[in-house]
Design an enzyme around this catalytic site. Structure first.
Site, short mmCIF file in Angstrom:
data_model
loop_
_atom_site.label_atom_id
_atom_site.label_comp_id
_atom_site.label_asym_id
_atom_site.label_seq_id
_atom_site.Cartn_x
_atom_site.Cartn_y
_atom_site.Cartn_z
N TYR A 162 -2.07 0.87 0.90
CA TYR A 162 -2.36 0.98 2.35
C TYR A 162 -1.22 0.42 3.21
CZ TYR A 162 -6.87 0.63 -0.13
OH TYR A 162 -7.89 0.74 -1.04
N HIS A 163 0.02 0.60 2.77
CA HIS A 163 1.15 0.07 3.54
C HIS A 163 2.14 1.17 3.94
CE1 HIS A 163 0.38 -3.98 1.26
NE2 HIS A 163 -0.49 -3.78 2.23
N PRO A 164 1.67 2.27 4.52
CA PRO A 164 2.64 3.30 4.94
C PRO A 164 3.51 2.78 6.09
CG PRO A 164 0.47 3.84 5.80
CD PRO A 164 0.30 2.63 4.90
#
Length: 531
Positions: A468-470
């Site tokens: 969840y780190h775009p």
């Protein structure tokens, strides 16, 4: 119908809440914040443990990746928040900032003024730490940061197992030394989640100069010539225009911002024309350079109910709810992802290249393997901190309601595969140490059949997922693939800035929420200085 403001902030996530709150401190500045999701009123948002229930469902956009060609063509669930507070309302609340070297690297990549010594003050300004203080920590900032009140016994065993393996104890991952193992600090205050919406926006909502519009789909940025003058949006079926006399500020994140840019005619010209979109500015880098952490989980079943999984049973769950309601204590104060470590897959790396997240439970997130029904488990996740693989965000169509095509291109670079495999092997070694072995009955993932290096590579391709780190899809810099300059102004256009995680030149070696909030703080200063 149109209304006029000085600043229109598009996206009420981590950075958008910071910007709206900071800019509206000036009573004469008219600031409008527009968010696609609803208010952050769902009770799960505010319970630290609620993270486990929100990686899918109504508070997200319901996205999946394109088939990942280096990960067995899987379409991986891709949680992106659709609620006020954005990622900071649904994330695991882990508070890490990255290594100072990450920000010094940004300067080399063309982001002057973003070295660690330049931005450290913004980290300190944002942070309201309830325990740590001094040169590395702020104590009065809007973002509440605190220790987990009662770490689970398996979390404590994890930290001890790390030490048994030779990974030293580290009480502060955000201090002078990042490497080591310990219990994460979390973005919580008084045992409740402190999102950017809670910490920054809520106190600002009483100001008359800050209307917040929720449930609004932004269709495009409106231009007059090369100047952004507002945004066109839809709410309850009605088309509206919010005019921005000073600037339009995009804070829709690394997926939403490039999508809106392209819908507005800013991006790779040929791709825009193929969707019938008129080109306002040909910028090749919009939607390129997507970077994300590819996390691989290992899972074990416990001998007894020694993890948070025991609260899956009705009576335990009711007891936990009661304990939280009456005494503000108990398992609901846990963020699930309690323990962590920063360590080395490549021993010659100048700073840690792997991060570990220990979850005192199994199957906590959508799409993650679990243990047999009725039993309790634990999970250890690891990822390569600075992946070399690069992906893209592209339009599916010119319809703003269509989700974009997200292709993180996980594991495209062989170096990422190598470090990821090391992460899985180290995770297993941690599980094999005496402190955790006391609790573990059997490890289910990876199974005993995974033995050779080829087996580990296959496991990594099959079980890895987004962390969840775009980031980095509208990167800051001076080269032809950059989208904004170091003042976050879009190249070649006026009246528009991007102030979110999409502007990172490269991914930081940690969770990304604290860094995104820092970007909002620094952006607010730049904008106020140039008003």
């Amino acid at each position: 119908m149109s209304k006029g403001y000085d600043y229109v902030v598009v996206g009420g996530g981590s950075s958008g809440c910071v910007l709206a709150a900071r800019l509206s401190e000036n009573p004469s500045a008219r600031v409008c914040l527009i968010e696609a999701g609803g208010r952050d009123s769902h009770p799960l948002i505010h319970m630290p443990v609620g993270f486990a229930k929100m990686t899918a469902g109504p508070l997200t956009w319901g996205m999946k990746t394109a088939p990942q060609k280096h990960a067995n063509n899987r379409e991986i669930l891709y949680a992106q928040a659709r609620v006020l507070g954005g990622g900071s309302s649904i994330n695991a609340e882990v508070f890490t900032r990255g290594h100072p070297g990450d920000y010094d690297r940004w300067v080399e990549e063309g982001a002057e003024g973003w070295g660690f010594k330049d931005i450290q003050k913004y980290f300190l300004r944002s942070e309201g730490n309830s325990i740590l203080a001094g040169a590395w920590h702020g104590t009065d900032g809007p973002l509440g940061v605190s220790n987990i009140p009662e770490p689970q016994r398996t979390t404590r065993a994890f930290v001890q197992s790390c030490q048994e393996l030779g990974i030293p104890y580290n009480p502060d991952f955000n201090g002078p030394v990042q490497e080591g193992s310990g219990v994460y600090q979390t973005t919580t205050r008084n045992n409740r989640r402190c999102s950017a919406a809670v910490g920054y926006l809520r106190p600002a909502l009483k100001r008359n100069n800050l209307p917040v519009i929720t449930g609004a789909l932004v269709l495009r940025v409106v231009f007059e010539g090369r100047r952004a003058v507002g945004v066109d949006y839809q709410v309850d079926g009605k088309r509206m225009i919010a005019r921005a006399d000073s600037e339009v500020l995009l804070t829709s994140g690394a997926i939403g911002t490039p999508k809106l840019m392209m819908l507005s005619g800013i991006g790779p010209a040929a791709a825009l024309r193929s969707h019938g979109i008129d080109v306002v500015q040909d910028l090749a880098g919009v939607g390129e350079n997507l970077q994300d952490h590819f996390g691989v989980d290992i899972v074990a079943e416990l001998k007894n109910h020694d993890s948070l999984d025991k609260y899956n049973k009705m009576h335990w769950s009711a007891w936990a709810g009661l304990q939280y309601m009456l005494f503000n204590s108990g398992p609901i104060t846990s963020n699930v992802v309690e323990g962590g470590a920063f360590w080395y897959g490549d021993k010659s790396s100048p700073y840690p290249d792997l991060q570990f997240h220990f979850l005192a439970g199994a199957g906590a997130e959508a799409g993650v393997p679990s243990v047999p029904k009725g039993s309790s488990g634990i999970t250890l996740n690891s990822y390569t901190l600075r992946p070399k693989s690069r992906g893209t965000v592209t339009l599916r169509s010119a319809d703003p309601r269509d989700l974009p095509i997200i292709d993180p291109n996980f594991l495209a670079d062989p170096e990422d595969v190598k470090i990821s495999v090391e992460g899985v092997k180290i995770s297993q070694e941690i599980f094999n140490q005496p402190s955790l072995q006391k609790y573990i009955k059997v490890r289910h993932f990876p199974s005993r059949e995974v033995r050779t290096n080829a087996d580990y590579v296959a496991y990594t391709r099959q079980y890895g997922r987004t962390s969840y780190h775009p980031t980095c899809t509208c990167k800051m810099g001076r080269d032809e693939m950059s989208v904004v300059d170091p003042q976050l102004r879009v190249h070649g256009l006026d009246g528009i800035r991007i102030c979110d995680s999409s502007t990172m030149p490269s991914l930081v070696g940690s969770n990304t929420n604290a860094a995104t909030i820092m970007i909002g703080e620094k952006a607010a200063d730049m904008i106020r200085g140039n008003a």
